[in-house]
Scaffold this active site. Structure first.
Site, PDB file in Angstrom:
ATOM      1  N   LYS A 180       0.832  -1.217   0.000  1.00 50.04           N
ATOM      2  CA  LYS A 180       0.000   0.000   0.000  1.00 50.04           C
ATOM      3  C   LYS A 180       0.860   1.257   0.000  1.00 50.04           C
ATOM      4  O   LYS A 180       0.650   2.174  -0.794  1.00 50.04           O
ATOM      5  CB  LYS A 180      -0.923   0.008   1.226  1.00 50.04           C
ATOM      6  CG  LYS A 180      -1.865  -1.161   1.320  1.00 50.04           C
ATOM      7  CD  LYS A 180      -2.751  -1.073   2.546  1.00 50.04           C
ATOM      8  CE  LYS A 180      -1.976  -1.167   3.846  1.00 50.04           C
ATOM      9  NZ  LYS A 180      -1.258  -2.435   4.021  1.00 50.04           N
TER      10      LYS A 180
ATOM     11  N   GLU B 128       1.450   4.776  11.415  1.00 54.64           N
ATOM     12  CA  GLU B 128       2.307   3.850  10.696  1.00 54.64           C
ATOM     13  C   GLU B 128       3.703   3.820  11.317  1.00 54.64           C
ATOM     14  O   GLU B 128       4.000   4.526  12.274  1.00 54.64           O
ATOM     15  CB  GLU B 128       2.373   4.236   9.215  1.00 54.64           C
ATOM     16  CG  GLU B 128       1.110   3.876   8.449  1.00 54.64           C
ATOM     17  CD  GLU B 128       0.847   2.379   8.431  1.00 54.64           C
ATOM     18  OE1 GLU B 128       1.567   1.643   7.744  1.00 54.64           O
ATOM     19  OE2 GLU B 128      -0.084   1.942   9.123  1.00 54.64           O
ATOM     20  N   ARG B 129       4.577   3.004  10.751  1.00 49.66           N
ATOM     21  CA  ARG B 129       5.912   2.807  11.317  1.00 49.66           C
ATOM     22  C   ARG B 129       6.734   4.091  11.241  1.00 49.66           C
ATOM     23  O   ARG B 129       6.717   4.795  10.230  1.00 49.66           O
ATOM     24  CB  ARG B 129       6.634   1.689  10.577  1.00 49.66           C
ATOM     25  CG  ARG B 129       5.914   0.350  10.634  1.00 49.66           C
ATOM     26  CD  ARG B 129       6.579  -0.661   9.712  1.00 49.66           C
ATOM     27  NE  ARG B 129       5.856  -1.918   9.686  1.00 49.66           N
ATOM     28  CZ  ARG B 129       4.845  -2.173   8.856  1.00 49.66           C
ATOM     29  NH1 ARG B 129       4.440  -1.241   8.007  1.00 49.66           N
ATOM     30  NH2 ARG B 129       4.230  -3.338   8.886  1.00 49.66           N
TER      31      ARG B 129
END
Length: 480
Positions: A182, A208-209
Protein backbone atom coordinates in the site's frame (compact mmCIF):
# COMPACT_ATOMS: atom_id res chain seq x y z
CA UNK A 1 7.71 25.16 20.96
CA UNK A 2 8.42 22.57 23.61
CA UNK A 3 10.10 23.67 26.84
CA UNK A 4 13.69 22.63 27.46
CA UNK A 5 14.26 19.78 29.87
CA UNK A 6 15.44 20.58 33.38
CA UNK A 7 16.83 18.57 36.26
CA UNK A 8 14.28 16.71 38.43
CA UNK A 9 15.03 19.05 41.36
CA UNK A 10 14.07 22.18 39.41
CA UNK A 11 10.94 21.55 37.35
CA UNK A 12 10.22 24.13 34.64
CA UNK A 13 7.37 26.54 35.35
CA UNK A 14 5.29 27.12 32.18
CA UNK A 15 4.49 30.78 32.54
CA UNK A 16 4.86 32.92 35.66
CA UNK A 17 2.36 35.45 34.34
CA UNK A 18 -0.48 32.95 33.91
CA UNK A 19 -2.55 31.64 36.76
CA UNK A 20 -3.28 27.90 36.65
CA UNK A 21 -6.84 26.93 35.79
CA UNK A 22 -6.79 23.71 37.78
CA UNK A 23 -4.73 20.69 38.74
CA UNK A 24 -4.34 17.08 37.68
CA UNK A 25 -6.44 14.81 39.87
CA UNK A 26 -5.61 11.46 38.21
CA UNK A 27 -3.54 9.96 35.40
CA UNK A 28 -4.51 6.60 33.88
CA UNK A 29 -2.25 6.12 30.87
CA UNK A 30 -3.43 8.54 28.16
CA UNK A 31 -6.53 9.50 30.21
CA UNK A 32 -5.99 12.50 32.49
CA UNK A 33 -8.59 14.01 34.82
CA UNK A 34 -8.26 17.72 35.55
CA UNK A 35 -10.06 19.41 38.46
CA UNK A 36 -10.75 23.09 37.79
CA UNK A 37 -10.56 25.61 40.61
CA UNK A 38 -13.72 27.25 41.91
CA UNK A 39 -14.77 30.20 39.77
CA UNK A 40 -12.76 29.04 36.73
CA UNK A 41 -15.03 28.18 33.78
CA UNK A 42 -14.50 24.66 32.38
CA UNK A 43 -13.37 24.24 28.75
CA UNK A 44 -15.51 23.16 25.83
CA UNK A 45 -15.13 19.67 24.39
CA UNK A 46 -11.99 19.51 22.17
CA UNK A 47 -10.43 22.54 23.88
CA UNK A 48 -6.78 22.13 24.88
CA UNK A 49 -5.25 22.19 28.36
CA UNK A 50 -1.50 22.54 28.84
CA UNK A 51 0.52 20.99 31.62
CA UNK A 52 4.14 19.99 32.25
CA UNK A 53 5.74 16.77 33.39
CA UNK A 54 8.11 16.49 36.35
CA UNK A 55 11.12 16.80 34.03
CA UNK A 56 9.78 19.86 32.22
CA UNK A 57 8.16 18.39 29.09
CA UNK A 58 4.98 19.98 27.82
CA UNK A 59 1.89 17.78 27.50
CA UNK A 60 -1.22 18.93 25.63
CA UNK A 61 -4.52 17.51 26.89
CA UNK A 62 -7.69 17.55 24.79
CA UNK A 63 -10.98 17.84 26.67
CA UNK A 64 -13.18 14.81 25.98
CA UNK A 65 -15.82 14.71 28.74
CA UNK A 66 -17.24 16.78 31.61
CA UNK A 67 -17.65 14.63 34.72
CA UNK A 68 -19.29 17.31 36.88
CA UNK A 69 -18.08 19.17 40.00
CA UNK A 70 -15.42 20.93 37.94
CA UNK A 71 -13.74 17.69 36.82
CA UNK A 72 -12.84 17.34 33.12
CA UNK A 73 -11.64 14.09 31.54
CA UNK A 74 -8.99 14.61 28.87
CA UNK A 75 -7.04 12.62 26.32
CA UNK A 76 -3.29 13.28 26.26
CA UNK A 77 -1.72 14.08 22.90
CA UNK A 78 1.80 13.34 24.19
CA UNK A 79 3.28 10.66 26.44
CA UNK A 80 2.18 11.06 30.09
CA UNK A 81 5.36 9.60 31.59
CA UNK A 82 6.45 11.63 34.67
CA UNK A 83 3.15 13.54 34.78
CA UNK A 84 2.38 14.14 38.46
CA UNK A 85 -0.81 14.33 40.43
CA UNK A 86 -1.71 17.91 41.46
CA UNK A 87 0.48 19.37 38.70
CA UNK A 88 -0.90 22.78 37.61
CA UNK A 89 -2.87 22.95 34.37
CA UNK A 90 -3.48 25.92 32.11
CA UNK A 91 -6.60 25.95 29.93
CA UNK A 92 -6.27 27.65 26.53
CA UNK A 93 -10.04 27.65 25.82
CA UNK A 94 -9.08 26.96 22.20
CA UNK A 95 -9.13 23.72 20.17
CA UNK A 96 -6.00 22.28 18.56
CA UNK A 97 -4.70 24.84 16.07
CA UNK A 98 -1.71 24.46 13.77
CA UNK A 99 0.55 27.07 12.13
CA UNK A 100 -0.39 27.29 8.48
CA UNK A 101 1.27 28.94 5.51
CA UNK A 102 3.70 28.32 2.69
CA UNK A 103 6.39 27.79 5.32
CA UNK A 104 4.86 24.34 5.94
CA UNK A 105 6.20 23.04 2.61
CA UNK A 106 9.11 20.69 3.23
CA UNK A 107 8.40 20.59 6.97
CA UNK A 108 7.04 17.91 9.30
CA UNK A 109 4.63 18.64 12.15
CA UNK A 110 2.76 16.56 14.68
CA UNK A 111 -0.95 16.64 15.44
CA UNK A 112 -0.78 19.83 17.50
CA UNK A 113 1.46 21.71 15.04
CA UNK A 114 4.83 21.17 16.73
CA UNK A 115 7.82 20.69 14.37
CA UNK A 116 9.25 17.17 14.25
CA UNK A 117 12.18 17.82 11.88
CA UNK A 118 14.51 19.71 14.29
CA UNK A 119 14.42 22.81 12.06
CA UNK A 120 12.97 25.20 14.59
CA UNK A 121 9.72 27.14 14.44
CA UNK A 122 7.68 27.37 11.25
CA UNK A 123 8.50 30.49 9.25
CA UNK A 124 6.09 32.34 6.96
CA UNK A 125 3.13 30.83 8.83
CA UNK A 126 1.37 33.92 10.25
CA UNK A 127 -1.85 32.21 11.32
CA UNK A 128 -2.90 29.27 13.46
CA UNK A 129 -5.99 27.46 12.22
CA UNK A 130 -8.15 25.00 14.23
CA UNK A 131 -7.89 21.50 12.78
CA UNK A 132 -11.57 20.74 13.32
CA UNK A 133 -13.54 22.69 10.72
CA UNK A 134 -17.19 22.49 9.63
CA UNK A 135 -17.78 21.12 6.15
CA UNK A 136 -18.43 23.90 3.65
CA UNK A 137 -21.87 23.92 2.10
CA UNK A 138 -22.12 22.92 -1.55
CA UNK A 139 -23.96 25.32 -3.87
CA UNK A 140 -25.54 24.25 -7.14
CA UNK A 141 -26.15 26.44 -10.17
CA UNK A 142 -29.61 25.24 -11.21
CA UNK A 143 -29.59 27.57 -14.23
CA UNK A 144 -26.75 25.70 -15.88
CA UNK A 145 -27.99 22.95 -18.23
CA UNK A 146 -24.52 21.64 -19.01
CA UNK A 147 -23.10 18.70 -17.12
CA UNK A 148 -19.64 19.43 -15.78
CA UNK A 149 -17.18 16.76 -16.91
CA UNK A 150 -14.64 15.86 -14.19
CA UNK A 151 -10.98 16.32 -15.04
CA UNK A 152 -8.82 13.21 -15.21
CA UNK A 153 -5.52 13.07 -13.35
CA UNK A 154 -2.87 10.92 -15.04
CA UNK A 155 -0.69 9.03 -12.54
CA UNK A 156 1.72 7.10 -14.78
CA UNK A 157 0.72 3.81 -13.11
CA UNK A 158 -0.80 1.50 -15.72
CA UNK A 159 -3.36 -0.24 -13.54
CA UNK A 160 -4.61 3.01 -12.02
CA UNK A 161 -4.89 5.00 -15.24
CA UNK A 162 -6.59 2.22 -17.21
CA UNK A 163 -9.02 0.67 -14.73
CA UNK A 164 -9.23 3.00 -11.69
CA UNK A 165 -8.76 6.55 -13.05
CA UNK A 166 -8.40 9.45 -10.64
CA UNK A 167 -10.42 12.61 -11.09
CA UNK A 168 -9.97 15.85 -9.21
CA UNK A 169 -11.91 15.87 -5.96
CA UNK A 170 -12.27 12.08 -5.78
CA UNK A 171 -11.45 9.66 -2.95
CA UNK A 172 -9.65 6.43 -3.74
CA UNK A 173 -8.66 3.73 -1.27
CA UNK A 174 -5.66 1.41 -1.56
CA UNK A 175 -6.85 -1.58 0.44
CA UNK A 176 -4.76 -4.55 1.47
CA UNK A 177 -3.22 -6.55 4.26
CA UNK A 178 0.20 -6.06 5.83
CA UNK A 179 3.07 -6.27 3.35
CA UNK A 180 0.95 -6.03 0.20
CA UNK A 181 2.47 -2.75 -0.97
CA UNK A 182 0.00 0.00 0.00
CA UNK A 183 2.68 2.48 1.03
CA UNK A 184 4.79 1.79 -2.08
CA UNK A 185 1.89 2.67 -4.38
CA UNK A 186 1.21 5.88 -2.44
CA UNK A 187 4.89 6.90 -2.58
CA UNK A 188 5.02 6.23 -6.31
CA UNK A 189 1.92 8.39 -6.82
CA UNK A 190 3.59 11.24 -4.91
CA UNK A 191 6.73 10.85 -7.01
CA UNK A 192 4.89 10.75 -10.36
CA UNK A 193 2.32 13.45 -9.73
CA UNK A 194 4.66 16.01 -8.21
CA UNK A 195 7.24 15.51 -10.98
CA UNK A 196 4.76 15.38 -13.89
CA UNK A 197 2.07 17.82 -12.77
CA UNK A 198 3.97 20.11 -10.41
CA UNK A 199 1.11 19.82 -7.94
CA UNK A 200 1.08 20.41 -4.22
CA UNK A 201 0.87 17.38 -1.95
CA UNK A 202 0.00 16.79 1.67
CA UNK A 203 1.11 13.53 3.29
CA UNK A 204 -0.52 12.41 6.52
CA UNK A 205 1.10 9.52 8.38
CA UNK A 206 -1.51 7.95 10.66
CA UNK A 207 -0.25 5.33 13.07
CA UNK A 208 2.31 3.85 10.70
CA UNK A 209 5.91 2.81 11.32
CA UNK A 210 8.37 5.53 12.32
CA UNK A 211 10.92 3.98 9.95
CA UNK A 212 8.56 4.50 7.00
CA UNK A 213 8.06 8.16 7.86
CA UNK A 214 11.82 8.67 8.13
CA UNK A 215 12.44 6.92 4.79
CA UNK A 216 9.69 8.96 3.09
CA UNK A 217 11.20 12.23 4.31
CA UNK A 218 14.67 11.43 2.99
CA UNK A 219 13.36 9.97 -0.29
CA UNK A 220 11.45 13.19 -0.94
CA UNK A 221 14.53 15.20 -0.01
CA UNK A 222 16.90 13.21 -2.25
CA UNK A 223 14.50 13.32 -5.22
CA UNK A 224 14.00 17.08 -4.92
CA UNK A 225 10.28 16.81 -4.12
CA UNK A 226 10.31 17.84 -0.47
CA UNK A 227 9.64 21.52 -1.19
CA UNK A 228 6.31 20.54 -2.79
CA UNK A 229 5.03 18.42 0.10
CA UNK A 230 3.61 19.23 3.53
CA UNK A 231 3.86 16.41 6.07
CA UNK A 232 1.96 15.64 9.26
CA UNK A 233 2.86 12.57 11.32
CA UNK A 234 1.08 10.87 14.19
CA UNK A 235 3.03 7.62 14.14
CA UNK A 236 2.47 4.33 15.93
CA UNK A 237 4.48 5.27 19.03
CA UNK A 238 2.10 8.16 19.75
CA UNK A 239 -0.94 8.02 22.10
CA UNK A 240 -4.30 7.11 20.52
CA UNK A 241 -5.56 10.70 20.71
CA UNK A 242 -2.76 11.81 18.40
CA UNK A 243 -3.45 9.04 15.90
CA UNK A 244 -7.15 9.88 15.90
CA UNK A 245 -6.60 13.62 15.34
CA UNK A 246 -3.66 13.79 12.92
CA UNK A 247 -6.01 13.12 9.98
CA UNK A 248 -7.65 16.49 10.73
CA UNK A 249 -4.22 18.15 10.76
CA UNK A 250 -3.57 16.87 7.24
CA UNK A 251 -7.02 17.95 6.05
CA UNK A 252 -6.47 21.46 7.43
CA UNK A 253 -3.23 21.75 5.45
CA UNK A 254 -5.03 20.60 2.29
CA UNK A 255 -7.89 23.06 2.85
CA UNK A 256 -5.40 25.92 3.19
CA UNK A 257 -3.99 25.10 -0.26
CA UNK A 258 -7.46 24.67 -1.77
CA UNK A 259 -8.38 28.15 -0.52
CA UNK A 260 -5.54 29.42 -2.74
CA UNK A 261 -7.23 27.75 -5.77
CA UNK A 262 -4.73 24.91 -5.91
CA UNK A 263 -5.40 21.30 -6.81
CA UNK A 264 -4.10 19.31 -3.86
CA UNK A 265 -3.20 15.65 -3.60
CA UNK A 266 -3.84 14.35 -0.10
CA UNK A 267 -2.21 11.06 0.84
CA UNK A 268 -3.30 9.33 4.03
CA UNK A 269 -1.39 6.31 5.28
CA UNK A 270 -3.14 4.56 7.00
CA UNK A 271 -6.82 5.43 7.43
CA UNK A 272 -7.55 2.21 9.35
CA UNK A 273 -5.19 3.47 12.08
CA UNK A 274 -7.40 6.56 12.39
CA UNK A 275 -10.37 4.29 13.13
CA UNK A 276 -8.21 2.23 15.48
CA UNK A 277 -7.10 5.36 17.35
CA UNK A 278 -10.74 6.39 17.75
CA UNK A 279 -11.56 2.90 19.00
CA UNK A 280 -8.83 3.09 21.65
CA UNK A 281 -9.99 6.54 22.76
CA UNK A 282 -13.59 5.32 23.00
CA UNK A 283 -12.53 2.27 25.02
CA UNK A 284 -10.32 4.08 27.53
CA UNK A 285 -13.11 6.61 28.10
CA UNK A 286 -15.37 3.72 29.10
CA UNK A 287 -17.88 4.09 26.29
CA UNK A 288 -19.97 1.05 25.37
CA UNK A 289 -18.62 -0.42 22.11
CA UNK A 290 -20.73 -1.53 19.18
CA UNK A 291 -21.45 -5.23 18.66
CA UNK A 292 -18.31 -5.58 16.52
CA UNK A 293 -16.02 -4.04 19.16
CA UNK A 294 -15.50 -0.74 17.37
CA UNK A 295 -16.66 2.59 18.73
CA UNK A 296 -20.38 3.26 18.17
CA UNK A 297 -19.57 6.54 16.40
CA UNK A 298 -17.22 4.95 13.85
CA UNK A 299 -19.39 5.60 10.77
CA UNK A 300 -19.98 9.26 11.61
CA UNK A 301 -16.27 9.82 12.33
CA UNK A 302 -15.24 8.30 8.98
CA UNK A 303 -17.91 10.27 7.10
CA UNK A 304 -16.90 13.55 8.79
CA UNK A 305 -13.35 13.06 7.48
CA UNK A 306 -14.41 12.04 3.98
CA UNK A 307 -16.80 14.95 3.53
CA UNK A 308 -13.91 17.40 3.89
CA UNK A 309 -12.32 15.87 0.76
CA UNK A 310 -13.92 17.51 -2.27
CA UNK A 311 -13.73 20.10 -5.03
CA UNK A 312 -14.78 23.61 -4.00
CA UNK A 313 -16.16 26.67 -5.75
CA UNK A 314 -13.35 28.69 -7.25
CA UNK A 315 -11.37 25.88 -8.86
CA UNK A 316 -9.49 24.26 -5.99
CA UNK A 317 -9.85 20.56 -5.22
CA UNK A 318 -8.61 17.85 -2.87
CA UNK A 319 -7.93 14.47 -4.46
CA UNK A 320 -7.29 11.83 -1.82
CA UNK A 321 -5.44 8.53 -1.94
CA UNK A 322 -5.99 6.57 1.24
CA UNK A 323 -4.16 3.43 2.28
CA UNK A 324 -6.46 1.13 4.24
CA UNK A 325 -5.04 -1.78 6.23
CA UNK A 326 -7.27 -4.87 6.20
CA UNK A 327 -6.94 -6.81 9.49
CA UNK A 328 -6.33 -10.52 8.84
CA UNK A 329 -7.15 -9.87 5.13
CA UNK A 330 -10.85 -9.80 6.11
CA UNK A 331 -12.64 -7.52 3.64
CA UNK A 332 -15.83 -7.76 5.73
CA UNK A 333 -14.23 -6.10 8.77
CA UNK A 334 -16.64 -3.33 9.91
CA UNK A 335 -13.94 -0.62 9.81
CA UNK A 336 -12.95 -1.59 6.25
CA UNK A 337 -16.61 -1.63 5.17
CA UNK A 338 -17.23 1.81 6.75
CA UNK A 339 -14.29 3.29 4.82
CA UNK A 340 -15.04 1.29 1.67
CA UNK A 341 -18.56 2.72 1.40
CA UNK A 342 -17.35 6.34 1.33
CA UNK A 343 -14.81 5.99 -1.50
CA UNK A 344 -15.17 6.65 -5.24
CA UNK A 345 -12.68 3.93 -6.07
CA UNK A 346 -11.22 0.92 -4.29
CA UNK A 347 -7.88 -0.57 -5.32
CA UNK A 348 -7.62 -3.95 -3.60
CA UNK A 349 -4.21 -5.59 -3.23
CA UNK A 350 -3.85 -9.36 -3.42
CA UNK A 351 -1.44 -11.40 -1.30
CA UNK A 352 -1.49 -14.11 -3.96
CA UNK A 353 -0.13 -11.65 -6.55
CA UNK A 354 2.52 -10.49 -4.05
CA UNK A 355 3.70 -14.08 -3.65
CA UNK A 356 3.89 -14.41 -7.44
CA UNK A 357 5.95 -11.20 -7.68
CA UNK A 358 3.31 -9.30 -9.68
CA UNK A 359 3.88 -5.69 -8.59
CA UNK A 360 1.82 -3.61 -8.10
CA UNK A 361 -0.21 -6.49 -6.65
CA UNK A 362 -3.62 -5.05 -7.63
CA UNK A 363 -6.49 -7.54 -7.94
CA UNK A 364 -8.55 -6.27 -10.90
CA UNK A 365 -11.53 -8.50 -10.08
CA UNK A 366 -12.00 -7.21 -6.51
CA UNK A 367 -11.19 -3.56 -7.24
CA UNK A 368 -13.73 -1.07 -8.56
CA UNK A 369 -14.00 2.58 -9.57
CA UNK A 370 -17.01 4.84 -10.08
CA UNK A 371 -14.89 7.14 -12.27
CA UNK A 372 -14.64 4.50 -15.00
CA UNK A 373 -17.49 6.01 -16.99
CA UNK A 374 -17.71 6.80 -20.74
CA UNK A 375 -18.63 10.40 -19.92
CA UNK A 376 -15.42 10.76 -17.88
CA UNK A 377 -12.76 8.68 -19.65
CA UNK A 378 -14.22 8.52 -23.16
CA UNK A 379 -15.89 5.66 -25.01
CA UNK A 380 -12.67 4.15 -26.40
CA UNK A 381 -10.99 3.97 -22.99
CA UNK A 382 -14.15 2.60 -21.37
CA UNK A 383 -14.65 -0.18 -23.94
CA UNK A 384 -11.00 -1.22 -23.74
CA UNK A 385 -11.13 -1.37 -19.93
CA UNK A 386 -14.21 -3.57 -20.07
CA UNK A 387 -12.55 -5.92 -22.56
CA UNK A 388 -9.47 -6.16 -20.30
CA UNK A 389 -11.64 -6.99 -17.28
CA UNK A 390 -13.53 -9.62 -19.33
CA UNK A 391 -10.21 -11.28 -20.18
CA UNK A 392 -9.23 -11.26 -16.50
CA UNK A 393 -12.60 -12.82 -15.59
CA UNK A 394 -12.20 -15.54 -18.21
CA UNK A 395 -8.65 -16.23 -17.05
CA UNK A 396 -9.88 -16.60 -13.48
CA UNK A 397 -12.51 -19.12 -14.61
CA UNK A 398 -10.02 -21.14 -16.69
CA UNK A 399 -6.95 -21.19 -14.43
CA UNK A 400 -8.19 -24.09 -12.26
CA UNK A 401 -9.02 -26.13 -15.35
CA UNK A 402 -5.58 -25.40 -16.80
CA UNK A 403 -3.96 -26.46 -13.51
CA UNK A 404 -5.61 -29.88 -13.83
CA UNK A 405 -5.67 -30.74 -17.55
CA UNK A 406 -3.23 -28.25 -19.07
CA UNK A 407 -3.77 -25.41 -21.53
CA UNK A 408 -3.55 -27.65 -24.60
CA UNK A 409 -6.89 -29.26 -23.72
CA UNK A 410 -8.76 -25.94 -24.00
CA UNK A 411 -10.49 -24.85 -27.17
CA UNK A 412 -8.54 -22.63 -29.55
CA UNK A 413 -10.61 -19.59 -28.57
CA UNK A 414 -10.11 -20.21 -24.85
CA UNK A 415 -6.39 -20.75 -25.38
CA UNK A 416 -6.10 -17.35 -27.06
CA UNK A 417 -8.08 -15.60 -24.31
CA UNK A 418 -6.07 -17.32 -21.56
CA UNK A 419 -2.68 -16.50 -23.09
CA UNK A 420 -3.62 -12.89 -23.80
CA UNK A 421 -4.90 -12.48 -20.24
CA UNK A 422 -1.56 -13.81 -18.98
CA UNK A 423 0.20 -11.18 -21.12
CA UNK A 424 -2.11 -8.47 -19.75
CA UNK A 425 -1.39 -9.50 -16.16
CA UNK A 426 2.34 -9.28 -16.86
CA UNK A 427 2.04 -6.05 -18.86
CA UNK A 428 0.27 -4.40 -15.91
CA UNK A 429 3.33 -5.00 -13.73
CA UNK A 430 5.59 -1.98 -13.63
CA UNK A 431 8.95 -0.95 -12.15
CA UNK A 432 8.49 1.89 -9.66
CA UNK A 433 10.92 4.73 -9.09
CA UNK A 434 10.56 4.43 -5.30
CA UNK A 435 11.50 0.73 -5.37
CA UNK A 436 14.54 0.97 -7.66
CA UNK A 437 16.86 0.15 -4.77
CA UNK A 438 15.02 -3.17 -4.22
CA UNK A 439 14.30 -4.25 -7.82
CA UNK A 440 17.40 -2.89 -9.55
CA UNK A 441 15.15 -1.66 -12.38
CA UNK A 442 14.69 1.98 -13.28
CA UNK A 443 11.17 3.20 -12.55
CA UNK A 444 9.00 4.07 -15.54
CA UNK A 445 6.18 6.58 -15.95
CA UNK A 446 3.75 5.25 -18.60
CA UNK A 447 1.51 7.78 -20.32
CA UNK A 448 -2.14 6.87 -20.78
CA UNK A 449 -1.98 6.75 -24.58
CA UNK A 450 0.98 4.31 -24.45
CA UNK A 451 -0.88 2.24 -21.86
CA UNK A 452 -4.02 2.03 -24.01
CA UNK A 453 -2.02 1.29 -27.17
CA UNK A 454 -0.19 -1.60 -25.48
CA UNK A 455 -3.40 -3.21 -24.21
CA UNK A 456 -5.08 -2.80 -27.61
CA UNK A 457 -2.22 -4.56 -29.38
CA UNK A 458 -2.23 -7.44 -26.88
CA UNK A 459 -5.99 -7.92 -27.29
CA UNK A 460 -5.73 -7.63 -31.08
CA UNK A 461 -3.23 -10.50 -31.19
CA UNK A 462 -0.22 -8.46 -32.36
CA UNK A 463 1.91 -10.10 -29.65
CA UNK A 464 0.61 -13.67 -29.90
CA UNK A 465 4.08 -14.85 -30.93
CA UNK A 466 5.58 -13.55 -27.67
CA UNK A 467 5.38 -15.20 -24.27
CA UNK A 468 3.85 -13.69 -21.10
CA UNK A 469 7.25 -13.25 -19.34
CA UNK A 470 8.29 -10.88 -22.16
CA UNK A 471 5.84 -8.33 -20.72
CA UNK A 472 6.93 -8.64 -17.09
CA UNK A 473 8.12 -5.44 -15.39
CA UNK A 474 8.25 -3.27 -18.51
CA UNK A 475 6.93 0.20 -19.21
CA UNK A 476 5.56 0.67 -22.72
CA UNK A 477 4.67 -2.37 -24.82
CA UNK A 478 7.57 -3.78 -26.87
CA UNK A 479 7.97 -3.22 -30.58
CA UNK A 480 7.47 -6.23 -32.80
Amino acid sequence: MEKQSASPQTPVLPDAERSPSGRISSVQGPVVDVTFYDGVPPPAVYDCIETWTYDGKKVVLQCAEHLGRGIVRCIALQETLNLQQSAPCYCTYQPIAIPIGDGCFGRVMDTSGRPLDNKGAFENCPHRVPIRQPVQEVTFDLRSKKREIPELLETGIKYVDLLYPLIKGSRTGVIGGAGCGKTVIILELINNIVKSHGGACVFTGIGERIREGNELYYELHESGLLHKVMLAFGQMDQPPGTRAEVVNTGLTMAEYLVAKNKDVLLFMDNLYRFVQGGQEVSTILGRVPAETGYQPTMASEVNAVQERIRSVDGGGSITAMQAVYVPADDMTDPAVVAIFSTLDGNIVLSRDLVQRGMYPAIDPLQSSCANLDPAVVGLKHFRLSQEVIQHFNKHNALKRIVAVIGIDELSKVDQLVYKRAEKLYNFMTQPFAVSEVFTGKKGEYVHLEDNIAGCERILAGDYDQLEAPDFYMIGKAPRV
